[in-house]
Write a protein that holds these residues in place. Structure first.
Motif, mmCIF file in Angstrom:
data_model
loop_
_atom_site.group_PDB
_atom_site.id
_atom_site.type_symbol
_atom_site.label_atom_id
_atom_site.label_comp_id
_atom_site.label_asym_id
_atom_site.label_seq_id
_atom_site.Cartn_x
_atom_site.Cartn_y
_atom_site.Cartn_z
ATOM 1 N N ILE A 127 -26.599 -29.638 -36.842
ATOM 2 C CA ILE A 127 -27.164 -29.702 -35.487
ATOM 3 C C ILE A 127 -28.001 -30.970 -35.340
ATOM 4 O O ILE A 127 -27.902 -31.693 -34.340
ATOM 5 C CB ILE A 127 -27.998 -28.436 -35.175
ATOM 6 N N VAL A 128 -28.838 -31.267 -36.368
ATOM 7 C CA VAL A 128 -29.670 -32.473 -36.334
ATOM 8 C C VAL A 128 -28.767 -33.703 -36.285
ATOM 9 O O VAL A 128 -29.037 -34.664 -35.557
ATOM 10 C CB VAL A 128 -30.617 -32.524 -37.556
ATOM 11 N N GLU A 129 -27.670 -33.676 -37.052
ATOM 12 C CA GLU A 129 -26.737 -34.805 -37.077
ATOM 13 C C GLU A 129 -26.124 -35.017 -35.693
ATOM 14 O O GLU A 129 -26.011 -36.148 -35.206
ATOM 15 C CB GLU A 129 -25.636 -34.535 -38.110
ATOM 16 N N GLU A 130 -25.731 -33.939 -35.030
ATOM 17 C CA GLU A 130 -25.130 -34.049 -33.703
ATOM 18 C C GLU A 130 -26.147 -34.532 -32.664
ATOM 19 O O GLU A 130 -25.842 -35.353 -31.802
ATOM 20 C CB GLU A 130 -24.549 -32.704 -33.270
ATOM 21 N N VAL A 131 -27.361 -34.011 -32.753
ATOM 22 C CA VAL A 131 -28.395 -34.368 -31.770
ATOM 23 C C VAL A 131 -28.873 -35.798 -31.979
ATOM 24 O O VAL A 131 -29.018 -36.567 -31.034
ATOM 25 C CB VAL A 131 -29.581 -33.376 -31.841
ATOM 26 N N SER A 132 -29.112 -36.172 -33.237
ATOM 27 C CA SER A 132 -29.671 -37.489 -33.524
ATOM 28 C C SER A 132 -28.613 -38.584 -33.511
ATOM 29 O O SER A 132 -28.925 -39.752 -33.304
ATOM 30 C CB SER A 132 -30.404 -37.505 -34.859
ATOM 31 N N GLY A 133 -27.378 -38.222 -33.783
ATOM 32 C CA GLY A 133 -26.322 -39.222 -33.828
ATOM 33 C C GLY A 133 -26.261 -39.938 -35.163
ATOM 34 O O GLY A 133 -25.470 -40.847 -35.344
ATOM 35 N N LEU A 134 -27.133 -39.590 -36.096
ATOM 36 C CA LEU A 134 -27.126 -40.214 -37.420
ATOM 37 C C LEU A 134 -26.134 -39.476 -38.320
ATOM 38 O O LEU A 134 -26.052 -38.259 -38.309
ATOM 39 C CB LEU A 134 -28.519 -40.160 -38.062
ATOM 40 N N ALA A 135 -25.409 -40.247 -39.101
ATOM 41 C CA ALA A 135 -24.449 -39.645 -40.035
ATOM 42 C C ALA A 135 -25.199 -39.144 -41.265
ATOM 43 O O ALA A 135 -25.975 -39.867 -41.877
ATOM 44 C CB ALA A 135 -23.400 -40.660 -40.446
ATOM 45 N N MET A 136 -24.977 -37.909 -41.608
ATOM 46 C CA MET A 136 -25.633 -37.319 -42.786
ATOM 47 C C MET A 136 -24.558 -36.845 -43.752
ATOM 48 O O MET A 136 -23.518 -36.346 -43.338
ATOM 49 C CB MET A 136 -26.520 -36.150 -42.386
#
Length: 144
Positions: A104-113
């Motif tokens: 969810i954080v990856e989708e919201v922030s746009g940062l690749a994790m």
């Protein structure tokens, strides 16, 4: 016939009967000695068997104690394994929850994790969750 002839004509006076009586006595003595030896041999054999039974009962008791101790140890290890499996399932659930939060954080922030997949231990029990971690065991682990 005279009375003197009567006495000597019996088994006591005749040398042939004396030899037969002597043989009979020797055979009786020999038979008694043989019977005595047979009784002694039988008594020794029974004594040996009693000792063997005692030894085997002692060995059986030692084996039974060992089996009981091993069974108890197995039950303890099995119980510990059940606890560890339950803890692993709980931690796997937590990790999956954290990974979904990371998605969810990856989708919201746009940062690749880099979020690794969690292997299912029930489908692939031979695949360790952390392959770099070694599991060490002692040879004496199963000895009481």
């Amino acid at each position: 016939m005279s009375s003197a002839q009567h006495v000597t004509s019996g088994s006591e006076g005749n040398p042939q009967y004396l030899v037969i009586d002597d043989r009979k006595k020797r055979r009786m003595i020999s038979n008694r000695e043989s019977a005595r030896r047979s009784r002694m041999k039988k008594q020794n054999h029974v004594g040996d068997l009693i000792n063997q039974v005692s030894k085997l009962q002692k060995e059986k008791n030692e084996i039974m104690q060992s089996v009981n101790a091993t069974t108890q140890h197995y039950l303890e290890v099995s119980s510990e394994n059940d606890i560890l499996r339950a803890q692993m399932m709980e931690l796997t659930d937590r990790l999956q929850s954290l990974n979904s939060v990371l998605h969810i954080v990856e989708e919201v922030s746009g940062l690749a994790m880099d979020i690794p997949e969690i292997p299912d231990p029930l489908l692939k029990p031979w695949q360790l969750p952390c392959p770099s971690q070694l599991i060490m065991a002692s040879v004496n682990i199963f000895q009481s």
